[in-house]
Design an enzyme around this catalytic site. Structure first.
Site, PDB file in Angstrom:
ATOM      1  N   GLU A   1       2.693   0.250   3.328  1.00 44.09           N
ATOM      2  CA  GLU A   1       3.668   0.912   2.452  1.00 44.09           C
ATOM      3  C   GLU A   1       3.144   1.080   1.033  1.00 44.09           C
ATOM      4  OE1 GLU A   1       6.322  -2.537   3.155  1.00 44.09           O
ATOM      5  OE2 GLU A   1       6.979  -2.205   1.110  1.00 44.09           O
TER       6      GLU A   1
ATOM      7  N   HIS B   1       5.865  -9.415   2.625  1.00 37.53           N
ATOM      8  CA  HIS B   1       6.175  -8.789   1.342  1.00 37.53           C
ATOM      9  C   HIS B   1       5.125  -9.057   0.269  1.00 37.53           C
ATOM     10  CE1 HIS B   1       9.420  -7.084  -1.332  1.00 37.53           C
ATOM     11  NE2 HIS B   1       9.737  -6.543  -0.182  1.00 37.53           N
TER      12      HIS B   1
ATOM     13  N   GLU C   1       4.321  -8.195   8.502  1.00 39.42           N
ATOM     14  CA  GLU C   1       4.014  -7.099   7.574  1.00 39.42           C
ATOM     15  C   GLU C   1       3.509  -7.618   6.225  1.00 39.42           C
ATOM     16  OE1 GLU C   1       7.187  -4.253   7.494  1.00 39.42           O
ATOM     17  OE2 GLU C   1       7.113  -4.069   5.326  1.00 39.42           O
TER      18      GLU C   1
ATOM     19  N   ASP D   1       4.274   5.492   3.911  1.00 38.76           N
ATOM     20  CA  ASP D   1       5.606   5.888   3.466  1.00 38.76           C
ATOM     21  C   ASP D   1       5.578   7.374   3.142  1.00 38.76           C
ATOM     22  OD1 ASP D   1       7.828   6.469   1.653  1.00 38.76           O
ATOM     23  OD2 ASP D   1       8.145   4.301   1.570  1.00 38.76           O
TER      24      ASP D   1
HETATM   25 MG   LIG Z   1       7.626  -4.229   3.456  1.00 37.37          MG
END
Ligand SMILES: [Mg+2]
Length: 381
Positions: free
Chosen positions: A235, A185, A209, A257
């Site tokens: 993303e 994140h 990620e 995304d």
């Molecule tokens: Mg994420």
């Protein structure tokens, strides 16, 4: 056929939908939103709509070029997300006009079903085992969770132990035949990520990620080289140009995304670019039904596709749910953790327009949380 009107709807929990109407009664839907900036994107959508009203909706590529490049300043999450939603709506209109799903217009299906994963939290390591077991019982073959809560700039032994505890609990609940992914994140510094990733290797995550924020993509190559765990990101990258350095850094998985990276038109091209690096897509999608429908159209038409994110039933969708805005939720039903190929024209869903109109402007002004370190300084959420 010409476009006669573009409307937007801000709906709970934190989504923005757009509706593009034509003079022949064909209507397309899109989901142009940046989480926490829905009102800003809404304004951008209406500015871009000036380029569409009165025009032929079938000229999708020309519209994309003008919406993306027809202003001196371009790119970034707000503008690229506004373009994304309108682009989805134009593809929806094209498919409905021709009576075929969008993935047929993109070359036809390359798979029969799409593997999906679901979110199992991760802010509290103790809850992971139970959450994963519930999803296994529901038939899922893969889950994703946060690697950590707030993270120190350089992790302590107990910071790392807590990350490992989550991974161990997930692996124990999953066994050897299912997968879990961990989302860093962007909470970790590059050094923290390098220090932590080797500890995850014994539990074999599918991928880790966003080990660092997208502004540190120039450091991603070092992280990839030093990590025994496959790295994913994407993303918060909004175009082919944005993703290129991540591809060159050798990430294992790219996560564009559909509602942020220029829509179906641009993610289709991002997929082709990733293919030249032998990198599969795992489209990011914590959003609503139109974003998920657009993701699935890409998933069914993209050979180098790995797995689809989705947020049906997720804990953070307070007050409304993905399925609340579709007439027939059956299109999103999971079969052994997979979604079957949608066969309806366009994006393959029928948006529940009455529910959307009734929910419009009842959405809370959702904002991302602000976190701070123990010394009071800003911490990444
Ligand atoms: Mg994420």
């Amino acid at each position: 056929m010409i476009i006669t009107r573009v409307e937007t709807f801000a709906v709970p929990p934190r989504w923005l939908l757009c509706r593009v109407e034509t003079d022949e009664g064909v209507v397309g839907w899109g989901e142009p939103v940046v989480e926490g900036r829905a009102a800003t994107v809404r304004t951008a959508v209406h500015e871009l709509a000036e380029l569409l009203v009165g025009k032929d909706p079938a000229r999708i590529e020309d519209h994309w070029q003008l919406m993306t490049k027809g202003s001196f300043y371009r790119g970034g999450p707000v503008l690229s997300s506004a373009v994304a939603g309108l682009d989805q709506a134009l593809w929806d209109i094209a498919g409905k006009t021709l009576g075929v799903p969008v993935h047929v217009l993109l070359g036809g299906p390359v798979r029969d079903r799409v593997r999906a994963y679901c979110w199992v939290g991760g802010d509290e390591p103790s809850a992971i085992g139970e959450a994963v077991t519930a999803q296994v019982e529901a038939g899922f073959t893969a889950v994703k969770m946060n690697a950590s809560g707030r993270m120190n700039r350089l992790p302590t032994v107990s910071d790392i132990d807590a990350v490992v505890a989550r991974a161990a609990a997930a692996r124990e609940a999953l066994g050897p035949d299912r997968d879990f992914a961990v989302d860093f994140h962007g909470r970790f510094t590059a050094a923290a990520a390098r220090k932590t990733l080797p500890h995850l290797a014994p539990y074999s995550p599918l991928f880790a990620e966003e080990p660092v924020l997208p502004e540190y993509t120039h450091l991603l190559g070092d992280i990839v080289a030093s990590s025994p765990v496959p790295i994913a990101t994407g993303e918060r990258l909004y175009s082919r140009t944005d993703v290129l350095p991540a591809l060159q850094a050798g990430v294992a998985v790219l996560q564009p995304d559909l509602s942020h990276a220029g829509g179906i038109s641009e993610v289709r091209r991002i997929g082709a670019l990733a293919e030249t690096f032998d990198i599969p897509l795992a489209p990011h999608c914590p959003l609503g039904p139109v974003s998920l429908a657009a993701s699935l159209q890409i998933a069914f038409a993209t050979p180098n596709f790995l797995i689809q994110e989705q947020s049906i039933g997720i804990h953070y969708n307070d007050g409304a749910e993905v399925l609340d805005y579709v007439v027939d939720p059956e299109v999103f039903r999971f079969h052994e953790g997979h979604i079957n190929r949608p066969t309806a024209p366009g994006l393959g869903i029928e948006v529940d327009e009455r529910a959307v109109r009734a929910a419009d402007s009842t959405a809370p002004d959702w904002r991302g949380p602000i976190w701070r370190h123990s010394d009071g300084s800003f911490a990444e959420w």
